[in-house]
Design a protein around this motif. Sequence first.
Motif, PDB file in Angstrom:
ATOM      1  N   LEU A  75      35.008 -28.277  32.635  1.00  0.00           N
ATOM      2  CA  LEU A  75      33.564 -28.173  32.423  1.00  0.00           C
ATOM      3  C   LEU A  75      32.786 -28.058  33.739  1.00  0.00           C
ATOM      4  CD1 LEU A  75      31.283 -28.085  30.348  1.00  0.00           C
ATOM      5  CD2 LEU A  75      31.212 -30.574  30.459  1.00  0.00           C
ATOM      6  N   PRO A  76      32.975 -28.973  34.705  1.00  0.00           N
ATOM      7  CA  PRO A  76      32.237 -28.793  35.958  1.00  0.00           C
ATOM      8  C   PRO A  76      32.636 -27.527  36.716  1.00  0.00           C
ATOM      9  CG  PRO A  76      33.655 -30.712  36.089  1.00  0.00           C
ATOM     10  CD  PRO A  76      33.707 -30.220  34.686  1.00  0.00           C
ATOM     11  N   ASP A  77      33.912 -27.137  36.612  1.00  0.00           N
ATOM     12  CA  ASP A  77      34.351 -25.919  37.297  1.00  0.00           C
ATOM     13  C   ASP A  77      33.654 -24.687  36.728  1.00  0.00           C
ATOM     14  OD1 ASP A  77      35.987 -27.440  38.878  1.00  0.00           O
ATOM     15  OD2 ASP A  77      37.822 -26.983  37.749  1.00  0.00           O
ATOM     16  N   VAL A  78      33.504 -24.645  35.402  1.00  0.00           N
ATOM     17  CA  VAL A  78      32.856 -23.499  34.759  1.00  0.00           C
ATOM     18  C   VAL A  78      31.349 -23.518  35.008  1.00  0.00           C
ATOM     19  CG1 VAL A  78      32.281 -22.478  32.511  1.00  0.00           C
ATOM     20  CG2 VAL A  78      34.616 -23.205  32.994  1.00  0.00           C
ATOM     21  N   LEU A  79      30.734 -24.696  34.883  1.00  0.00           N
ATOM     22  CA  LEU A  79      29.283 -24.789  35.017  1.00  0.00           C
ATOM     23  C   LEU A  79      28.807 -24.675  36.463  1.00  0.00           C
ATOM     24  CD1 LEU A  79      28.420 -27.648  32.498  1.00  0.00           C
ATOM     25  CD2 LEU A  79      28.088 -25.188  32.202  1.00  0.00           C
ATOM     26  N   CYS A  80      29.550 -25.245  37.391  1.00  0.00           N
ATOM     27  CA  CYS A  80      29.066 -25.351  38.766  1.00  0.00           C
ATOM     28  C   CYS A  80      29.607 -24.292  39.709  1.00  0.00           C
ATOM     29  CB  CYS A  80      29.411 -26.735  39.328  1.00  0.00           C
ATOM     30  SG  CYS A  80      28.780 -28.072  38.329  1.00  0.00           S
ATOM     31  N   LYS A  81      30.737 -23.713  39.375  1.00  0.00           N
ATOM     32  CA  LYS A  81      31.423 -22.743  40.248  1.00  0.00           C
ATOM     33  C   LYS A  81      31.564 -23.353  41.646  1.00  0.00           C
ATOM     34  CE  LYS A  81      30.960 -19.064  37.272  1.00  0.00           C
ATOM     35  NZ  LYS A  81      31.680 -19.497  36.118  1.00  0.00           N
ATOM     36  N   ASP A  82      31.051 -22.673  42.680  1.00  0.00           N
ATOM     37  CA  ASP A  82      31.156 -23.180  44.054  1.00  0.00           C
ATOM     38  C   ASP A  82      29.821 -23.684  44.588  1.00  0.00           C
ATOM     39  OD1 ASP A  82      33.863 -22.640  44.215  1.00  0.00           O
ATOM     40  OD2 ASP A  82      33.557 -20.581  44.886  1.00  0.00           O
ATOM     41  N   SER A  83      28.847 -23.881  43.728  1.00  0.00           N
ATOM     42  CA  SER A  83      27.521 -24.315  44.150  1.00  0.00           C
ATOM     43  C   SER A  83      27.490 -25.822  44.373  1.00  0.00           C
ATOM     44  CB  SER A  83      26.487 -23.922  43.089  1.00  0.00           C
ATOM     45  OG  SER A  83      25.238 -24.485  43.398  1.00  0.00           O
ATOM     46  N   ARG A  84      27.192 -26.223  45.612  1.00  0.00           N
ATOM     47  CA  ARG A  84      27.093 -27.656  45.925  1.00  0.00           C
ATOM     48  C   ARG A  84      25.925 -28.292  45.194  1.00  0.00           C
ATOM     49  NH1 ARG A  84      26.713 -28.030  52.158  1.00  0.00           N
ATOM     50  NH2 ARG A  84      26.040 -30.119  51.610  1.00  0.00           N
ATOM     51  N   ALA A  85      24.841 -27.550  45.052  1.00  0.00           N
ATOM     52  CA  ALA A  85      23.657 -28.088  44.372  1.00  0.00           C
ATOM     53  C   ALA A  85      23.941 -28.320  42.891  1.00  0.00           C
ATOM     54  CB  ALA A  85      22.473 -27.135  44.543  1.00  0.00           C
ATOM     55  N   LYS A  86      24.582 -27.355  42.244  1.00  0.00           N
ATOM     56  CA  LYS A  86      24.917 -27.522  40.829  1.00  0.00           C
ATOM     57  C   LYS A  86      25.903 -28.661  40.638  1.00  0.00           C
ATOM     58  CE  LYS A  86      24.122 -22.782  39.237  1.00  0.00           C
ATOM     59  NZ  LYS A  86      24.778 -21.579  38.700  1.00  0.00           N
ATOM     60  N   ARG A  87      26.863 -28.782  41.555  1.00  0.00           N
ATOM     61  CA  ARG A  87      27.848 -29.866  41.467  1.00  0.00           C
ATOM     62  C   ARG A  87      27.169 -31.223  41.622  1.00  0.00           C
ATOM     63  NH1 ARG A  87      33.058 -30.812  39.795  1.00  0.00           N
ATOM     64  NH2 ARG A  87      33.677 -28.832  40.653  1.00  0.00           N
ATOM     65  N   ALA A  88      26.249 -31.337  42.586  1.00  0.00           N
ATOM     66  CA  ALA A  88      25.536 -32.598  42.779  1.00  0.00           C
ATOM     67  C   ALA A  88      24.678 -32.931  41.559  1.00  0.00           C
ATOM     68  CB  ALA A  88      24.674 -32.532  44.038  1.00  0.00           C
TER      69      ALA A  88
END
Length: 171
Positions: A75-88
């Motif tokens: 889920l986080p891999d699909v939603l956030c990809k490589d974006s640090r902001a989306k991951r945070a």
Amino acid sequence: MKKLFSFLQKTEFFLGSLGLLLAIILTFCQVVNRYWLHFEIMWISDAALYIFIFTIYVAISYGAAVKTHIAVDILPDVLCKDSRAKRALFDMVKSAVTVAMILAMWSPTLRVVKRAWKHPEFATLVRWFNTSWLVYAMGVMIVLSVLHYGWHVCEDIFELQKLRWEKEVKE
């Protein structure tokens, strides 16, 4: 604050490791006594069980400290990809939801802890041994988990703020 949470994390790791080691040693001793020596010592099983339950509570709190819990990584891999902001942002929402769920369970847990405090239960084999400490440990585990996840929410907010500052400096 960072030093306090670092100390808590190290203490939880130490207590969890020690508890697991003691539970394994006591269980091994009980197996040797029961099956090879044919001499069972009842309190060894009780002690191993109590130590193992305590270790589970410490492990839950330690898992909260290192931002680990049961999750599907896709889920986080699909939603956030490589974006640090989306991951945070994802981590912040995940931690906030976890805190909300823990707080939703706080009321019944508090009732159980209060009841254990008011009416202690004692072990069957060792009459003076108060087994209510396991309930107290559960209450402490919930408090520590909320503190750890609350700290992670603050760290994620700081990460988002830092990313925003970096973006403003680049522009």
